[in-house]
Design a protein around this motif. Sequence first.
Motif, PDB file in Angstrom:
ATOM      1  N   VAL A   4       0.805  -1.220   0.000  1.00 38.01           N
ATOM      2  CA  VAL A   4       0.000   0.000   0.000  1.00 38.01           C
ATOM      3  C   VAL A   4       0.840   1.274   0.000  1.00 38.01           C
ATOM      4  CG1 VAL A   4      -1.987  -1.110   1.068  1.00 38.01           C
ATOM      5  CG2 VAL A   4      -0.256  -0.042   2.515  1.00 38.01           C
ATOM      6  N   THR A   7       0.137   4.219  -2.635  1.00 38.92           N
ATOM      7  CA  THR A   7      -1.029   3.903  -3.466  1.00 38.92           C
ATOM      8  C   THR A   7      -2.295   4.629  -3.052  1.00 38.92           C
ATOM      9  OG1 THR A   7      -1.718   2.055  -2.078  1.00 38.92           O
ATOM     10  CG2 THR A   7      -0.182   1.562  -3.886  1.00 38.92           C
ATOM     11  N   ALA A   9      -4.338   3.365  -1.138  1.00 28.02           N
ATOM     12  CA  ALA A   9      -5.300   2.268  -1.179  1.00 28.02           C
ATOM     13  C   ALA A   9      -5.108   1.386   0.038  1.00 28.02           C
ATOM     14  CB  ALA A   9      -5.106   1.438  -2.447  1.00 28.02           C
ATOM     15  N   GLU A  13      -7.587  -3.610  -1.700  1.00 32.36           N
ATOM     16  CA  GLU A  13      -7.916  -2.980  -2.981  1.00 32.36           C
ATOM     17  C   GLU A  13      -7.264  -3.726  -4.140  1.00 32.36           C
ATOM     18  OE1 GLU A  13      -9.900  -0.230  -3.579  1.00 32.36           O
ATOM     19  OE2 GLU A  13     -10.434  -0.416  -1.466  1.00 32.36           O
ATOM     20  N   THR A  16      -3.076  -3.949  -5.344  1.00 26.80           N
ATOM     21  CA  THR A  16      -2.068  -3.806  -4.305  1.00 26.80           C
ATOM     22  C   THR A  16      -1.142  -5.016  -4.229  1.00 26.80           C
ATOM     23  OG1 THR A  16      -3.656  -4.537  -2.621  1.00 26.80           O
ATOM     24  CG2 THR A  16      -3.383  -2.168  -2.908  1.00 26.80           C
TER      25      THR A  16
END
Length: 66
Positions: A4, A7, A9, A13, A16
């Motif tokens: 992560v 990102t 995110a 997600e 990843t």
Amino acid sequence: MNGVIGTWAGPMEPGTAYVMAHHSIGDIGDGHLGNWGFPEGGMGAVADAMERSARHFGPTSGSTPV
């Protein structure tokens, strides 16, 4: 964590897993996979070093001093 970083995110997600693989095989030149390098002092220190270097060498933009 490697999945992560950078990102914005969460770990569940899509995509990843690729980010994790990409970051886990990184090499900073010391021959050990999965290592990370960070500039001491952060990115501001990088900008400061660039400024010092430019001032030392007398930057120009075309024929105009900067």
